[in-house]
Design a protein around this motif. Structure first.
Motif, short mmCIF file in Angstrom:
data_model
loop_
_atom_site.label_atom_id
_atom_site.label_comp_id
_atom_site.label_asym_id
_atom_site.label_seq_id
_atom_site.Cartn_x
_atom_site.Cartn_y
_atom_site.Cartn_z
N SER A 66 -1.90 12.88 -8.84
CA SER A 66 -2.64 11.73 -8.33
C SER A 66 -3.78 11.32 -9.28
CB SER A 66 -3.19 12.02 -6.94
OG SER A 66 -4.04 13.16 -6.98
N VAL A 67 -4.34 12.28 -10.01
CA VAL A 67 -5.39 11.98 -10.98
C VAL A 67 -4.76 11.46 -12.27
CG1 VAL A 67 -7.26 12.96 -12.38
CG2 VAL A 67 -6.98 13.64 -9.97
N LYS A 68 -3.67 12.10 -12.72
CA LYS A 68 -2.99 11.65 -13.94
C LYS A 68 -2.56 10.19 -13.82
CE LYS A 68 -0.08 15.16 -14.26
NZ LYS A 68 0.99 16.05 -14.70
N ALA A 69 -2.16 9.77 -12.64
CA ALA A 69 -1.69 8.39 -12.43
C ALA A 69 -2.78 7.37 -12.68
CB ALA A 69 -1.12 8.23 -11.03
N THR A 70 -4.04 7.80 -12.70
CA THR A 70 -5.16 6.88 -12.95
C THR A 70 -5.66 6.95 -14.39
OG1 THR A 70 -6.84 8.49 -12.26
CG2 THR A 70 -5.89 7.07 -10.53
N TRP A 71 -5.02 7.77 -15.22
CA TRP A 71 -5.42 7.85 -16.63
C TRP A 71 -5.22 6.48 -17.28
CZ3 TRP A 71 -2.83 13.00 -18.68
CH2 TRP A 71 -3.55 14.09 -18.19
N PRO A 72 -5.87 6.23 -18.42
CA PRO A 72 -5.67 4.96 -19.13
C PRO A 72 -4.21 4.78 -19.54
CG PRO A 72 -7.51 6.20 -20.06
CD PRO A 72 -6.83 7.10 -19.07
N LYS A 73 -3.83 3.53 -19.70
CA LYS A 73 -2.46 3.19 -20.08
C LYS A 73 -2.03 3.98 -21.33
CE LYS A 73 0.39 -0.45 -22.06
NZ LYS A 73 0.57 -1.87 -22.37
N ALA A 74 -2.88 4.04 -22.32
CA ALA A 74 -2.51 4.72 -23.57
C ALA A 74 -2.09 6.17 -23.32
CB ALA A 74 -3.66 4.67 -24.57
N ALA A 75 -2.81 6.88 -22.46
CA ALA A 75 -2.47 8.28 -22.17
C ALA A 75 -1.18 8.38 -21.38
CB ALA A 75 -3.61 8.95 -21.41
N LEU A 76 -1.02 7.51 -20.39
CA LEU A 76 0.20 7.54 -19.56
C LEU A 76 1.44 7.20 -20.39
CD1 LEU A 76 -1.20 5.89 -16.32
CD2 LEU A 76 -0.33 8.23 -16.54
N VAL A 77 1.34 6.17 -21.22
CA VAL A 77 2.49 5.77 -22.03
C VAL A 77 2.79 6.83 -23.09
CG1 VAL A 77 3.35 4.02 -23.66
CG2 VAL A 77 2.23 3.31 -21.54
N LYS A 78 1.74 7.43 -23.65
CA LYS A 78 1.96 8.51 -24.63
C LYS A 78 2.72 9.67 -23.97
CE LYS A 78 -0.70 11.83 -27.41
NZ LYS A 78 -0.62 13.07 -26.64
N PRO A 81 0.79 -1.24 0.00
CA PRO A 81 0.00 0.00 0.00
C PRO A 81 0.82 1.29 0.00
CG PRO A 81 -0.89 -1.56 1.59
CD PRO A 81 0.41 -2.14 1.10
N THR A 82 2.07 1.24 0.47
CA THR A 82 2.88 2.47 0.52
C THR A 82 3.68 2.73 -0.75
OG1 THR A 82 4.68 1.28 1.60
CG2 THR A 82 3.07 2.37 3.04
N GLN A 83 3.70 1.78 -1.66
CA GLN A 83 4.46 1.96 -2.89
C GLN A 83 3.61 2.60 -3.99
OE1 GLN A 83 5.95 -2.26 -2.67
NE2 GLN A 83 7.81 -1.29 -3.46
N LEU A 84 4.29 3.14 -5.00
CA LEU A 84 3.61 3.74 -6.14
C LEU A 84 2.97 2.65 -7.00
CD1 LEU A 84 6.32 6.31 -7.33
CD2 LEU A 84 4.26 6.80 -5.99
N THR A 85 1.86 3.00 -7.65
CA THR A 85 1.28 2.09 -8.63
C THR A 85 2.10 2.19 -9.91
OG1 THR A 85 -0.20 3.73 -9.60
CG2 THR A 85 -1.06 2.45 -7.70
N VAL A 86 1.89 1.26 -10.83
CA VAL A 86 2.56 1.33 -12.13
C VAL A 86 2.19 2.64 -12.81
CG1 VAL A 86 2.68 0.27 -14.43
CG2 VAL A 86 2.69 -1.18 -12.39
N GLY A 87 0.93 3.04 -12.73
CA GLY A 87 0.50 4.32 -13.32
C GLY A 87 1.19 5.51 -12.68
N ASN A 88 1.36 5.47 -11.35
CA ASN A 88 2.08 6.56 -10.66
C ASN A 88 3.52 6.65 -11.15
OD1 ASN A 88 0.15 5.85 -7.93
ND2 ASN A 88 0.51 7.99 -8.44
N VAL A 89 4.16 5.49 -11.35
CA VAL A 89 5.56 5.49 -11.79
C VAL A 89 5.65 6.10 -13.20
CG1 VAL A 89 7.59 4.08 -12.32
CG2 VAL A 89 6.17 3.52 -10.33
#
Length: 191
Positions: A103-115, A63-71
């Protein structure tokens, strides 16, 4: 005996001759080393995020680590910070990206985060063209939030490489915890 002498001569002569040839020094060897290592890390990171399924972007080992999206989101920010301090070239980011909390950007879809991540990596590749060995020692005032302090271009290039290595290691561990091989662990193609 003669055959052995001929074989030894055939093996050692090319090495001896090449050792005598003057080599042309590479221009900007320090910058070239930074750039080469950084580009390799950038490729590994892009490949890792491409291979992680979207369903795993909310994954975190504890729970204390970043999610993949956060990274992914964090790396994009770091890339713009470090590479934006390589010289006068500054990144251009969308209004939506700048106005949305991390914190909101980290929950965006994979396509947006990877882009966004890949755009930040492309910016870094372009920003590297501003550096050469003489400019690495150049001082400037670095501003982060409301804080400013003196720094050098070399500190930014080194910081960028270390940050990429740190987060690649993090994502590689997340992948292994989910029975996935990170890019650097994949079998190498036959030559």
């Amino acid at each position: 005996m003669r055959r052995l002498s001929t074989l030894l001569l055939a093996i050692t002569l090319p090495a001896a001759l090449s050792a005598q040839q003057p080599t042309t020094p590479q221009p900007n060897p320090v910058t070239a080393s930074f750039r080469g290592r950084t580009m390799s890390l950038q490729r590994n990171i892009a490949q890792a995020f491409d291979s992680i399924p979207e369903s795993m972007f909310g994954y975190r080992p504890t729970p204390t680590q970043l999610t993949v999206g956060n990274v992914a989101q964090h790396l994009a920010n770091d890339n713009y910070f470090y590479c934006g301090n390589f010289g006068d070239m500054k990144p251009t980011r969308s209004a939506e990206e700048m106005a949305t909390p991390d914190s909101v950007k980290a929950t965006w879809p994979k396509a947006a985060l990877v882009k966004n991540l890949k755009e930040s990596l492309a910016f870094c590749e372009s920003a590297f063209t501003q550096l050469d060995d003489a400019k690495l020692a150049e001082g400037f005032t670095m501003t982060f939030g409301a804080n400013s302090r003196p720094s050098t271009r070399a500190a930014m290039a080194l910081g960028h490489a270390i940050d990429l290595a740190d987060h690649y290691s993090q994502i590689a561990n997340y992948m292994r915890l989910n029975n996935m091989l990170p890019p650097t662990a994949l079998p190498r193609p036959a030559r």
